[in-house]
Design an enzyme around this catalytic site. Structure first.
Site, PDB file in Angstrom:
ATOM      1  N   GLU A 100     -36.314  32.799  15.428  1.00 22.73           N
ATOM      2  CA  GLU A 100     -37.303  33.456  16.282  1.00 22.73           C
ATOM      3  C   GLU A 100     -38.461  34.016  15.474  1.00 22.73           C
ATOM      4  O   GLU A 100     -39.619  34.018  15.925  1.00 22.73           O
ATOM      5  CB  GLU A 100     -36.634  34.577  17.080  1.00 22.73           C
ATOM      6  CG  GLU A 100     -35.573  34.108  18.044  1.00 22.73           C
ATOM      7  CD  GLU A 100     -34.681  35.227  18.538  1.00 22.73           C
ATOM      8  OE1 GLU A 100     -34.372  35.239  19.739  1.00 22.73           O
ATOM      9  OE2 GLU A 100     -34.301  36.091  17.717  1.00 22.73           O
ATOM     10  N   ASN A 132     -38.309  42.664  15.069  1.00 21.63           N
ATOM     11  CA  ASN A 132     -37.457  42.313  16.205  1.00 21.63           C
ATOM     12  C   ASN A 132     -36.482  43.470  16.418  1.00 21.63           C
ATOM     13  O   ASN A 132     -35.470  43.583  15.725  1.00 21.63           O
ATOM     14  CB  ASN A 132     -36.716  41.007  15.905  1.00 21.63           C
ATOM     15  CG  ASN A 132     -35.877  40.506  17.075  1.00 21.63           C
ATOM     16  OD1 ASN A 132     -35.579  41.249  18.010  1.00 21.63           O
ATOM     17  ND2 ASN A 132     -35.492  39.245  17.014  1.00 21.63           N
ATOM     18  N   GLY A 153     -25.804  38.193  22.803  1.00 17.38           N
ATOM     19  CA  GLY A 153     -26.396  37.787  24.065  1.00 17.38           C
ATOM     20  C   GLY A 153     -26.279  36.281  24.146  1.00 17.38           C
ATOM     21  O   GLY A 153     -26.403  35.591  23.134  1.00 17.38           O
ATOM     22  N   HIS A 183     -34.415  34.728  25.801  1.00 15.28           N
ATOM     23  CA  HIS A 183     -34.189  33.930  24.582  1.00 15.28           C
ATOM     24  C   HIS A 183     -35.263  32.856  24.408  1.00 15.28           C
ATOM     25  O   HIS A 183     -35.057  31.844  23.740  1.00 15.28           O
ATOM     26  CB  HIS A 183     -32.796  33.269  24.592  1.00 15.28           C
ATOM     27  CG  HIS A 183     -31.673  34.243  24.422  1.00 15.28           C
ATOM     28  ND1 HIS A 183     -30.478  34.114  25.092  1.00 15.28           N
ATOM     29  CD2 HIS A 183     -31.557  35.355  23.657  1.00 15.28           C
ATOM     30  CE1 HIS A 183     -29.672  35.102  24.768  1.00 15.28           C
ATOM     31  NE2 HIS A 183     -30.309  35.872  23.888  1.00 15.28           N
ATOM     32  N   GLU A 216     -23.746  28.543  16.288  1.00 13.79           N
ATOM     33  CA  GLU A 216     -23.990  27.958  14.971  1.00 13.79           C
ATOM     34  C   GLU A 216     -22.770  28.008  14.065  1.00 13.79           C
ATOM     35  O   GLU A 216     -22.613  27.142  13.188  1.00 13.79           O
ATOM     36  CB  GLU A 216     -25.143  28.698  14.283  1.00 13.79           C
ATOM     37  CG  GLU A 216     -26.482  28.559  14.981  1.00 13.79           C
ATOM     38  CD  GLU A 216     -27.533  29.508  14.431  1.00 13.79           C
ATOM     39  OE1 GLU A 216     -27.308  30.073  13.334  1.00 13.79           O
ATOM     40  OE2 GLU A 216     -28.560  29.707  15.101  1.00 13.79           O
ATOM     41  N   ARG A 225     -41.341  40.903  18.609  1.00 17.24           N
ATOM     42  CA  ARG A 225     -40.605  40.279  19.711  1.00 17.24           C
ATOM     43  C   ARG A 225     -40.518  41.310  20.836  1.00 17.24           C
ATOM     44  O   ARG A 225     -40.008  42.408  20.648  1.00 17.24           O
ATOM     45  CB  ARG A 225     -39.196  39.879  19.282  1.00 17.24           C
ATOM     46  CG  ARG A 225     -38.325  39.390  20.445  1.00 17.24           C
ATOM     47  CD  ARG A 225     -36.924  39.064  19.974  1.00 17.24           C
ATOM     48  NE  ARG A 225     -36.059  38.688  21.081  1.00 17.24           N
ATOM     49  CZ  ARG A 225     -35.014  39.401  21.493  1.00 17.24           C
ATOM     50  NH1 ARG A 225     -34.698  40.538  20.890  1.00 17.24           N
ATOM     51  NH2 ARG A 225     -34.283  38.986  22.499  1.00 17.24           N
ATOM     52  N   GLY A 238     -25.490  33.004  16.885  1.00 14.55           N
ATOM     53  CA  GLY A 238     -24.422  33.283  15.926  1.00 14.55           C
ATOM     54  C   GLY A 238     -23.127  32.564  16.231  1.00 14.55           C
ATOM     55  O   GLY A 238     -22.473  32.008  15.328  1.00 14.55           O
ATOM     56  N   ILE A 239     -22.699  32.555  17.503  1.00 10.77           N
ATOM     57  CA  ILE A 239     -21.469  31.860  17.880  1.00 10.77           C
ATOM     58  C   ILE A 239     -21.693  30.358  17.890  1.00 10.77           C
ATOM     59  O   ILE A 239     -20.897  29.577  17.357  1.00 10.77           O
ATOM     60  CB  ILE A 239     -20.977  32.342  19.258  1.00 10.77           C
ATOM     61  CG1 ILE A 239     -20.652  33.829  19.232  1.00 10.77           C
ATOM     62  CG2 ILE A 239     -19.755  31.544  19.706  1.00 10.77           C
ATOM     63  CD1 ILE A 239     -20.381  34.429  20.606  1.00 10.77           C
ATOM     64  N   HIS A 272     -27.829  29.034  23.595  1.00  7.77           N
ATOM     65  CA  HIS A 272     -28.017  30.103  22.603  1.00  7.77           C
ATOM     66  C   HIS A 272     -26.860  31.077  22.803  1.00  7.77           C
ATOM     67  O   HIS A 272     -26.863  31.872  23.753  1.00  7.77           O
ATOM     68  CB  HIS A 272     -29.362  30.791  22.817  1.00  7.77           C
ATOM     69  CG  HIS A 272     -29.606  31.943  21.892  1.00  7.77           C
ATOM     70  ND1 HIS A 272     -30.545  31.910  20.881  1.00  7.77           N
ATOM     71  CD2 HIS A 272     -29.027  33.166  21.821  1.00  7.77           C
ATOM     72  CE1 HIS A 272     -30.525  33.059  20.230  1.00  7.77           C
ATOM     73  NE2 HIS A 272     -29.611  33.843  20.784  1.00  7.77           N
ATOM     74  N   LEU A 273     -25.870  31.000  21.934  1.00  7.05           N
ATOM     75  CA  LEU A 273     -24.637  31.767  22.099  1.00  7.05           C
ATOM     76  C   LEU A 273     -24.488  32.768  20.961  1.00  7.05           C
ATOM     77  O   LEU A 273     -24.266  32.395  19.807  1.00  7.05           O
ATOM     78  CB  LEU A 273     -23.423  30.825  22.120  1.00  7.05           C
ATOM     79  CG  LEU A 273     -23.494  29.665  23.119  1.00  7.05           C
ATOM     80  CD1 LEU A 273     -22.247  28.794  23.021  1.00  7.05           C
ATOM     81  CD2 LEU A 273     -23.691  30.171  24.538  1.00  7.05           C
ATOM     82  N   ARG A 292     -22.090  42.279  27.990  1.00 11.08           N
ATOM     83  CA  ARG A 292     -22.685  42.060  29.302  1.00 11.08           C
ATOM     84  C   ARG A 292     -21.770  41.196  30.154  1.00 11.08           C
ATOM     85  O   ARG A 292     -21.138  40.264  29.653  1.00 11.08           O
ATOM     86  CB  ARG A 292     -24.056  41.385  29.176  1.00 11.08           C
ATOM     87  CG  ARG A 292     -25.109  42.232  28.498  1.00 11.08           C
ATOM     88  CD  ARG A 292     -26.384  41.416  28.378  1.00 11.08           C
ATOM     89  NE  ARG A 292     -27.411  42.116  27.595  1.00 11.08           N
ATOM     90  CZ  ARG A 292     -28.306  41.505  26.823  1.00 11.08           C
ATOM     91  NH1 ARG A 292     -28.296  40.183  26.731  1.00 11.08           N
ATOM     92  NH2 ARG A 292     -29.192  42.198  26.143  1.00 11.08           N
ATOM     93  N   LYS A 337     -34.502  43.920  13.077  1.00  9.91           N
ATOM     94  CA  LYS A 337     -34.662  42.839  12.121  1.00  9.91           C
ATOM     95  C   LYS A 337     -36.140  42.713  11.767  1.00  9.91           C
ATOM     96  O   LYS A 337     -37.002  42.882  12.632  1.00  9.91           O
ATOM     97  CB  LYS A 337     -34.141  41.519  12.707  1.00  9.91           C
ATOM     98  CG  LYS A 337     -32.650  41.497  12.952  1.00  9.91           C
ATOM     99  CD  LYS A 337     -32.158  40.086  13.223  1.00  9.91           C
ATOM    100  CE  LYS A 337     -32.737  39.531  14.497  1.00  9.91           C
ATOM    101  NZ  LYS A 337     -32.187  38.179  14.812  1.00  9.91           N
TER     102      LYS A 337
END
Length: 405
Positions: free
Chosen positions: A382, A12, A213, A181, A334, A93, A331-332, A209-210, A242, A19
């Site tokens: 993912e 990824n 991105g 995403h 969760e 990905r 990440g945010i 999905h925060l 962004r 990753k």
């Protein structure tokens, strides 16, 4: 080559990181280790590896690395660990599949040529992803490679959600709402079905999905009906760097007042805006939360992010005709109880009610016992989706690998 045994490598690649993960294929698809190369393009890149038991080896400094050097480092690691002897295939990905690719694809000269043709749709990601796959094909020509597309999940959006309100001739050129995403959302809908049952996964769902991105998707009957990102990943809510949605008239204004050309505007909205642009200090949510009490710019950046996400939840609830489940991920989503609480504040009319103790603990279920809508925190994966997709594509036999030539 039989996929009943052996390993799958998932890759990824991001703008400054790669990753990767190794999955064992035997009575299922199970991750055995994962890692990342970070700081690509800077003076102090690192590589780190973690086992599924949670043991992480200390990050190793590898000096200055450009993109090609980072890819070589990853392939060297594969050989050093002797994984090339057990690998059965590689899954990538790929952010953009354009209008054509809406299922995972075994990489071949024809597919690669089409990806090069699609590069104008995604000049930020596709060239790097092409470089990755070509490098692996040269080093490991015997291994099949499979591209898994982030846009594929949203391919069958209803036409009213897919259309952009510009002259129709551009639709024939592939200009439409794509959404991104998708690999994350594919995993999340599967997990929701596992946790709450098929009926819940078929309900009225909004997923957020925060992370660096950020996007949201509305689902009904297990299928997406709308999503916040559009023709590019720069659309929707503000993100780390962004901008999210902007008045298109800003392009003409900046061209007239600052002489800004298209290249500079693209750089502005993708790398200088969002949380970084508003705070003027950082695009990282945890850093902004740590200093918001003393820095009003940081506080405004956090408030803007939460406000815009809350607006999109309201809009998608209207499109769905109500809400049964809200899912936070990334990440945010969760790891930030504060952000989740601020996003959900004022949404009681949608049946949203956070349990403060569960939310503070990042529990899997953070809604109150009497809440009409369930609120879940699901850790996305993912890589798992990529590995499982690779196994489906190559089947019992891997077939002929693409040589990269």
């Amino acid at each position: 080559m039989n996929t009943a045994g052996g390993d799958i490598l998932t890759v990824n690649g991001g703008s400054s990181s790669i990753k990767f993960a190794i999955f064992a294929v035997a009575d299922g698809v199970r991750m055995t280790r994962s890692g990342r190369i970070e700081g690509i393009g800077g003076a102090a890149a690192t590589i780190s590896v973690e086992g599924v038991d949670g043991i992480r080896l200390p990050a190793r400094a590898v000096g200055a690395l450009d993109r090609a050097g980072a890819v070589d480092l990853l392939m060297d690691w594969v050989e050093t660990e002797r994984l090339d002897r057990s690998l059965r295939a590689i899954g990538h990905r790929v952010v953009h599949g354009g209008p054509r690719f809406h299922t995972p694809q075994l990489l071949s000269p024809a597919v690669m040529e089409e990806l090069r043709r699609l590069t104008p749709l995604d000049p930020e990601h596709l060239p790097q992803e092409i470089l990755l796959s070509e490098a692996f094909a040269r080093r490991f020509p015997q291994l099949p490679q499979v591209a898994c597309f982030d846009t594929a999940f949203h391919h069958d959006l209803p036409r009213v959600a897919r259309l952009l309100p510009i002259p129709r001739r551009y639709e024939a050129l592939g200009v439409r709402r794509y959404g991104f995403h998708g690999l994350s959302y594919q995993y999340l809908i599967g997990e929701l079905a596992r946790l709450d049952g098929a009926a819940a996964a078929d309900g009225r769902i909004i997923m957020a999905h925060l992370g660096n991105g950020a996007s949201l998707v509305a689902l009904a009957g297990g299928k997406p009906i709308d999503t916040s990102m559009g023709f590019t990943p720069a659309a929707g809510v503000p993100m780390s760097t962004r901008s999210g949605d902007l008045d298109p008239g800003l392009v003409w204004y900046l061209a007239r007042t600052e002489g800004m050309d298209a290249h500079a505007f693209n750089d502005l909205v993708n790398f200088q805006s969002g949380l970084l642009g508003v705070s003027e200090t950082s695009g990282a949510m945890h850093e902004l939360l740590a200093c918001e009490a003393a820095d009003p710019r940081a506080a405004e950046a956090v408030d803007l992010f939460c406000y815009q996400v809350r607006k999109w939840i309201g809009a998608f609830a209207a499109a769905l005709g109500g809400l049964d489940t809200l899912v936070f991920s990334g990440g945010i989503g969760e790891r930030s109880p504060v952000v989740r609480a601020r996003i959900c504040a004022g949404l009681a009319f949608l049946g949203i009610d956070l349990d403060p103790a569960r939310n503070a603990a990042n529990a899997p279920l953070v809604s109150g016992a009497a809440a009409a809508a369930r609120i879940r925190v699901i850790h996305t994966n993912e890589e798992q989706v990529i590995a499982e997709s690779v196994c489906r594509v190559i089947g019992p036999a891997a077939g002929v690998a693409w040589s990269g030539t």
